[in-house]
Design an enzyme around this catalytic site. Structure first.
Site, PDB file in Angstrom:
ATOM      1  N   GLU A 143       0.407   9.108  13.835  1.00  0.00           N
ATOM      2  CA  GLU A 143       1.492   8.150  13.974  1.00  0.00           C
ATOM      3  C   GLU A 143       1.396   7.285  15.470  1.00  0.00           C
ATOM      4  O   GLU A 143       1.001   6.225  15.436  1.00  0.00           O
ATOM      5  CB  GLU A 143       2.681   8.789  13.949  1.00  0.00           C
ATOM      6  CG  GLU A 143       3.070   9.218  12.432  1.00  0.00           C
ATOM      7  CD  GLU A 143       4.280   9.050  11.969  1.00  0.00           C
ATOM      8  OE1 GLU A 143       4.569   8.360  11.239  1.00  0.00           O
ATOM      9  OE2 GLU A 143       5.346   9.896  12.515  1.00  0.00           O
ATOM     10  N   HIS A 155       3.974  17.345  14.116  1.00  0.00           N
ATOM     11  CA  HIS A 155       5.263  17.119  15.002  1.00  0.00           C
ATOM     12  C   HIS A 155       6.217  18.435  15.006  1.00  0.00           C
ATOM     13  O   HIS A 155       6.490  18.631  13.883  1.00  0.00           O
ATOM     14  CB  HIS A 155       6.138  15.825  14.490  1.00  0.00           C
ATOM     15  CG  HIS A 155       5.534  14.710  14.598  1.00  0.00           C
ATOM     16  ND1 HIS A 155       5.861  13.257  13.729  1.00  0.00           N
ATOM     17  CD2 HIS A 155       4.648  14.132  15.430  1.00  0.00           C
ATOM     18  CE1 HIS A 155       5.264  12.382  14.167  1.00  0.00           C
ATOM     19  NE2 HIS A 155       4.337  12.928  15.206  1.00  0.00           N
ATOM     20  N   THR A 203      10.394   8.829  13.122  1.00  0.00           N
ATOM     21  CA  THR A 203       9.497   8.077  12.593  1.00  0.00           C
ATOM     22  C   THR A 203       9.675   7.940  11.075  1.00  0.00           C
ATOM     23  O   THR A 203       8.785   7.203  10.524  1.00  0.00           O
ATOM     24  CB  THR A 203       8.061   8.495  12.910  1.00  0.00           C
ATOM     25  OG1 THR A 203       7.952   9.824  12.293  1.00  0.00           O
ATOM     26  CG2 THR A 203       7.889   8.521  14.525  1.00  0.00           C
ATOM     27  N   THR A 204      10.767   8.255  10.491  1.00  0.00           N
ATOM     28  CA  THR A 204      11.216   8.039   9.363  1.00  0.00           C
ATOM     29  C   THR A 204      12.492   7.796   9.151  1.00  0.00           C
ATOM     30  O   THR A 204      13.361   8.221  10.069  1.00  0.00           O
ATOM     31  CB  THR A 204      10.871   9.378   8.231  1.00  0.00           C
ATOM     32  OG1 THR A 204      11.860  10.367   8.936  1.00  0.00           O
ATOM     33  CG2 THR A 204       9.527   9.712   8.103  1.00  0.00           C
ATOM     34  N   HIS A 222       7.142  13.612   0.986  1.00  0.00           N
ATOM     35  CA  HIS A 222       6.271  12.549   2.143  1.00  0.00           C
ATOM     36  C   HIS A 222       5.523  13.390   3.061  1.00  0.00           C
ATOM     37  O   HIS A 222       4.593  12.422   3.391  1.00  0.00           O
ATOM     38  CB  HIS A 222       7.683  11.885   2.714  1.00  0.00           C
ATOM     39  CG  HIS A 222       8.573  11.017   2.199  1.00  0.00           C
ATOM     40  ND1 HIS A 222       8.164   9.947   1.556  1.00  0.00           N
ATOM     41  CD2 HIS A 222       9.849  11.242   1.873  1.00  0.00           C
ATOM     42  CE1 HIS A 222       9.292   9.353   0.917  1.00  0.00           C
ATOM     43  NE2 HIS A 222      10.323  10.275   1.007  1.00  0.00           N
TER      44      HIS A 222
END
Length: 310
Positions: free
Chosen positions: A126, A139, A220-221, A88
Site C-alpha cells: 500500500e 500491517h 486504508t479500508t 478482502h
C-alpha cells in the site's frame, strides 16, 4: 479463557473496527466498488489525512523517536492464533502482545495483523517509497490500552498505531511466513478460518527494525478513520515468489479484473500528503549519491583548479 472464546472476542473486535469486513460488502478493489468510490461508502475516505502515502525520503524530518519494544512477540505461551479470510485479505487474530515505545504516548495492545499483495511480484504494497511498490505489505494493528476496546479506540485521534512492513522477493524466506503460507490452503473460501500452530511472532519480522518513518493517517479500508499513527519500516521481510503465489489462491466474493475471484491487488492507491509532515528516526538519505547539482558544482571546482595548475 479457552481458544474458542479468545477467537470469538478477537473476531467481534475486528468486525467492530471494520464493520463491512466480513461477508458481502459495498466496497472492494475493483470496478464500481473500488477505491475511487469509497467516499460514497464512507465520507471519511474522502478527507485530507488519508493513508497510504508515497514515502519520499528526501522530504522527511528527523525525529529522536526511540525503537519499539514488542512484548510477547518472542513467546508462544498462552498464544492461540487463528487466521481468517474476510473476503478482502488474510488476518491473523489472537495475539496477546503489546508494542510500547516508538515515540508513542502510552501502551498499545496488538489486535491483529493482515496483508496486502499484488497480482504480480511487481506490486502489492500500500505504501510506496519514491514511487516503488513492494510485492506485499504487512500491517500490525494496535489500539491504545487506555481505551476499552478496538472499536472504542477507533473513535479517538490517538486510538490506533499501525506498524507497516514491506516484503521483498528472495531465494529464501523469513521463518514465520511459511507457517502463514501453510495455513492459507485451509482458508481459500471467503469467510473461512483455521487455527495456526502458535509460533513466535518475531519470526515474521525483520531481524532489526529500530528505524522507521512516521506520519499521521487513516485506516486504508472503509471507514477510513483518521485515527492512525503510522510507523513504516524500511527494512524488508524476505519471501519467495512461490510463497507469494499461495496468497493469490485466496478467494474473494468480489470479481476481479480477470473475471474470476482470486484475491489480489487488495491495496489502496496512495493518497495526497497535503500539509502533513513525514518524520524518520534515522537519516534515510545517509550515503545517498550526490545530487546532479552538487556533482556539477564539484566538476566546475575541479575544472577551475586544473586550469590554474596548467
Amino acid at each position: 479463557m479457552d481458544f474458542l472464546k479468545v477467537f470469538a472476542v478477537a473476531l467481534v473486535a475486528f468486525v467492530q473496527l471494520f464493520p463491512s469486513a466480513i461477508g458481502a460488502s459495498s466496497w472492494g478493489y475493483f470496478g464500481s466498488d473500488g477505491p475511487s468510490h469509497w467516499a460514497d461508502v464512507s465520507a471519511t475516505c474522502g478527507m485530507s489525512s488519508q493513508s497510504p502515502i508515497n514515502i519520499i525520503p528526501t522530504d522527511t524530518l528527523m525525529s529522536s523517536m526511540d525503537a519499539f519494544t514488542l512484548t510477547k512477540f518472542d513467546t508462544t505461551t498462552g498464544l492461540s492464533l487463528n487466521i481468517v479470510n474476510n473476503g478482502h485479505t488474510g488476518i491473523l487474530l489472537g495475539q496477546r502482545s503489546k508494542c510500547p515505545g516508538g515515540g508513542l504516548t502510552g501502551d498499545y495492545n496488538t489486535a491483529q495483523l493482515h496483508f496486502h499483495w499484488g497480482k504480480t511480484d511487481a506490486e502489492g504494497s500500500e505504501h510506496t517509497v519514491d514511487g516503488t511498490r513492494f510485492p506485499m505489505e504487512m500491517h500490525i494493528v494496535n489500539y491504545k490500552s487506555s481505551y476499552a476496546s478496538v472499536s472504542d479506540a477507533a473513535g479517538h485521534s490517538d486510538g490506533l498505531a499501525v506498524l507497516g512492513f514491506f516484503f521483498e522477493i528472495g531465494d529464501t524466506s523469513h521463518p514465520g511466513i511459511q507457517k502463514i503460507v501453510d495455513a492459507l490452503s485451509s482458508i481459500t473460501v471467503s469467510g473461512s478460518n483455521t487455527t495456526v500452530t502458535a509460533f513466535n511472532l518475531n519470526e515474521l519480522l525483520p531481524s532489526s527494525f529500530s528505524e522507521f518513518y512516521r506520519y499521521s493517517g487513516s485506516l486504508t479500508t472503509p471507514t477510513c478513520n483518521e485515527v492512525v499513527t503510522w510507523s513504516v519500516f524500511p527494512q524488508t521481510i524476505k519471501i519467495t515468489s512461490t510463497q507469494m503465489d499461495v496468497f493469490r489462491t485466496l478467494q474473494s466474493e468480489e470479481q476481479n479484473d480477470d473475471g474470476n475471484h482470486n484475491m489480489f491487488n487488495n491495496y489502496r492507491p496512495v493518497q495526497a500528503m497535503g500539509s502533513r509532515k513525514l518524520y524518520a528516526n534515522f537519516n534515510p538519505n545517509a550515503g545517498a549519491r550526490p545530487s546532479v547539482h552538487l556533482s556539477l558544482s564539484l566538476l566546475a571546482l575541479l575544472s577551475c583548479i586544473l586550469s590554474r595548475m596548467f
